[in-house]
Design an enzyme around this catalytic site. Structure first.
Site, short mmCIF file in Angstrom:
data_model
loop_
_atom_site.label_atom_id
_atom_site.label_comp_id
_atom_site.label_asym_id
_atom_site.label_seq_id
_atom_site.Cartn_x
_atom_site.Cartn_y
_atom_site.Cartn_z
N CYS A 148 0.80 -1.23 0.00
CA CYS A 148 0.00 0.00 0.00
C CYS A 148 0.83 1.28 0.00
O CYS A 148 0.27 2.38 -0.10
CB CYS A 148 -0.92 0.01 1.21
SG CYS A 148 -1.84 -1.53 1.40
N HIS A 158 -3.34 7.89 5.76
CA HIS A 158 -3.48 6.57 5.17
C HIS A 158 -4.90 6.07 5.44
O HIS A 158 -5.54 5.52 4.55
CB HIS A 158 -2.44 5.62 5.74
CG HIS A 158 -2.34 4.32 5.01
ND1 HIS A 158 -2.06 4.26 3.66
CD2 HIS A 158 -2.52 3.04 5.41
CE1 HIS A 158 -2.06 2.98 3.27
NE2 HIS A 158 -2.34 2.23 4.31
N GLU A 187 -2.29 5.52 13.44
CA GLU A 187 -1.91 6.70 12.68
C GLU A 187 -2.19 7.97 13.48
O GLU A 187 -1.36 8.90 13.50
CB GLU A 187 -2.64 6.74 11.35
CG GLU A 187 -2.21 7.88 10.44
CD GLU A 187 -2.73 7.76 9.02
OE1 GLU A 187 -2.24 8.50 8.15
OE2 GLU A 187 -3.62 6.91 8.78
N LYS A 218 -9.95 7.72 1.26
CA LYS A 218 -10.35 6.33 1.02
C LYS A 218 -11.82 6.13 1.33
O LYS A 218 -12.44 5.19 0.82
CB LYS A 218 -9.50 5.38 1.88
CG LYS A 218 -8.06 5.22 1.41
CD LYS A 218 -7.32 4.19 2.27
CE LYS A 218 -5.89 3.98 1.80
NZ LYS A 218 -5.03 5.14 2.09
N HIS A 258 -9.64 1.89 -1.06
CA HIS A 258 -8.19 1.71 -0.92
C HIS A 258 -7.64 1.15 -2.23
O HIS A 258 -7.88 -0.01 -2.57
CB HIS A 258 -7.92 0.74 0.23
CG HIS A 258 -6.50 0.68 0.67
ND1 HIS A 258 -5.44 1.07 -0.13
CD2 HIS A 258 -5.94 0.28 1.85
CE1 HIS A 258 -4.30 0.89 0.52
NE2 HIS A 258 -4.59 0.42 1.72
N PHE A 290 1.47 -2.94 4.58
CA PHE A 290 1.78 -4.25 5.13
C PHE A 290 3.27 -4.51 4.94
O PHE A 290 3.87 -4.12 3.94
CB PHE A 290 0.99 -5.34 4.40
CG PHE A 290 -0.43 -5.51 4.88
CD1 PHE A 290 -0.90 -4.87 6.01
CD2 PHE A 290 -1.31 -6.33 4.18
CE1 PHE A 290 -2.19 -5.04 6.46
CE2 PHE A 290 -2.61 -6.51 4.61
CZ PHE A 290 -3.05 -5.86 5.76
#
Length: 402
Positions: A162, A294, A305, A326, A331, A390
């Site tokens: 990502c 994010h 975050e 998002k 996403h 990830f």
């Protein structure tokens, strides 16, 4: 070290087929997430996504091109056309040798993989098209952009889940800044809204069945999207000399690794990336007005975050606006940072902050100004774009109004 300007932007995503449509949708708080229109959607437990609806590849590409271009490559080429057209650049002679491409994608040609696995394993065919490998490879989009516009400088693809687009744009930024290139075409794309692509994500049990609600107490997971964002990063003096319209300046970039867990995010790793981008840009914490988060809508990401932002900005965190687009487009995995950079440019150019839509109830662990549900007029000079992937790979870009 050279200054780096953005002189072109292009996109196709669930909110629009170009930048103007995307800005309008972000400002209106439009939701581009809806029921999936793909083969075997009824076999999926997750049946929503941020899909590019009404897209007809035959409108944009001929039969020979369609045979070579996976959906993620098609999206990239369309976004690149818009970005390069806006920049006004042509690539020949020395400039062609000093211009390159760095793009991000996580899955590459997943639609091509899915279709051909079906052909071999389900339909029992023993032969596939001879160009399947060059169609599905992760660097296909970068290579086709290079060939289409005669970009003969450094060109490659970054795949860091990502964070792929942010890592790609960070590399492009550094290449222009250090003089390795005069112009870099950069950004990213993803098109994994196919049966196999969604079924794989279902296994993680982080997907929402109804909506993406980042930072909201009732959030229940992420929603996949697809699309592309492409930008022209150019030596600032070169842009000024030719009279280019400079959208904004790229000021800094940082990347870190959590080095801790393959899926769980780390507050410390994210905070080091945010602080690193500010240090690289030589900007104070107090200068930042907006962060495109994010903000995946998962319980773990959002609170981690917010904690990282609070750690880095201290008392100024209460003055920051931080939203996750998002919630509108889903996403986009490897392409997400590229489309989200548009929200940062919009904040600087249009003076409008994109909202976090679908927000229902405050979460005490996400106690920041998340610009809930409605876009906001605001005068900001510096924006950040966060991407946390990830594998614990973090990448943050800092932009400044010109």
């Amino acid at each position: 070290m050279r200054r780096v300007a953005i002189t072109g932007a292009g996109t196709i995503n669930p909110l629009g087929s170009n930048v103007a449509e995307t800005y309008a949708a972000m400002q209106a708080g439009t939701c581009g997430i809806g029921p999936l229109d793909i083969m075997d959607a009824d076999r999926l437990s997750i049946q929503i996504g941020g899909q590019v609806k009404g897209y007809d590849e035959a409108t944009h590409f001929n039969r020979q091109q369609v045979a070579l271009y996976d959906r993620f490559t098609q999206f990239t080429l369309l976004a690149a056309r818009e970005a390069i057209s806006q920049s006004g650049l042509g690539f020949s002679g020395d400039l062609a040798d000093q211009a390159g491409v760095v793009l991000g994608t996580s899955g590459g040609g997943l639609n091509t993989q899915d279709e051909n696995y079906r052909a071999v394993y389900e339909a029992g065919k023993n032969r596939v098209h001879p160009f399947i490998v060059p169609k599905l490879m992760n660097n296909a989009a970068a290579s086709h952009v290079s060939m289409e516009w005669n970009l003969r400088g450094p060109s490659f693809t970054v795949a860091t889940a990502c964070a792929s687009s942010n890592h790609a744009m960070g590399q492009a930024f550094n290449m222009v800044r250090c003089g390795m290139a005069t112009v870099m075409i950069t950004g990213g794309s993803e098109a994994m809204l196919c049966f196999g692509g969604i079924k794989a994500w279902e296994g993680l049990r982080v997907m929402s069945k109804d909506a993406c609600r980042p930072f909201c107490a009732t959030r229940n997971g992420m929603v996949q999207g697809e699309g592309a964002g492409v930008f022209v990063f150019e030596d600032y003096d070169h842009a000024v000399a030719r009279g280019a319209d400079i959208l904004c300046e790229v000021m800094g970039f940082a990347m870190t690794s959590d080095a801790s867990d393959i899926v769980m995010p780390s507050k410390q790793g994210a905070a080091r990336a945010i602080a690193g981008a500010l240090k690289d840009a030589r900007l104070s914490r107090d200068s930042v007005g907006y962060i495109n988060a994010h903000g995946t809508g998962t319980a773990a990401n959002d609170k981690t975050e917010c904690a990282a932002v609070a750690d880095v900005f201290g008392a100024h965190a209460d003055q920051l606006m931080i939203s996750s687009t998002k919630s509108m487009h889903g996403h986009l995995i490897g392409g997400t940072g590229a489309v989200e950079l548009l929200a940062c440019i919009m904040a600087l150019r249009e003076r409008v902050i994109a909202p976090t839509i679908g927000y229902e109830e405050p979460d005490p662990e996400c106690a920041l100004d998340v610009v809930p549900n409605v876009a906001r007029d605001a005068d900001v000079d510096v924006t950040l774009s966060n991407a946390f992937a990830f594998g614990g790979l973090n990448a943050v870009l800092a932009l400044k109004r010109v």
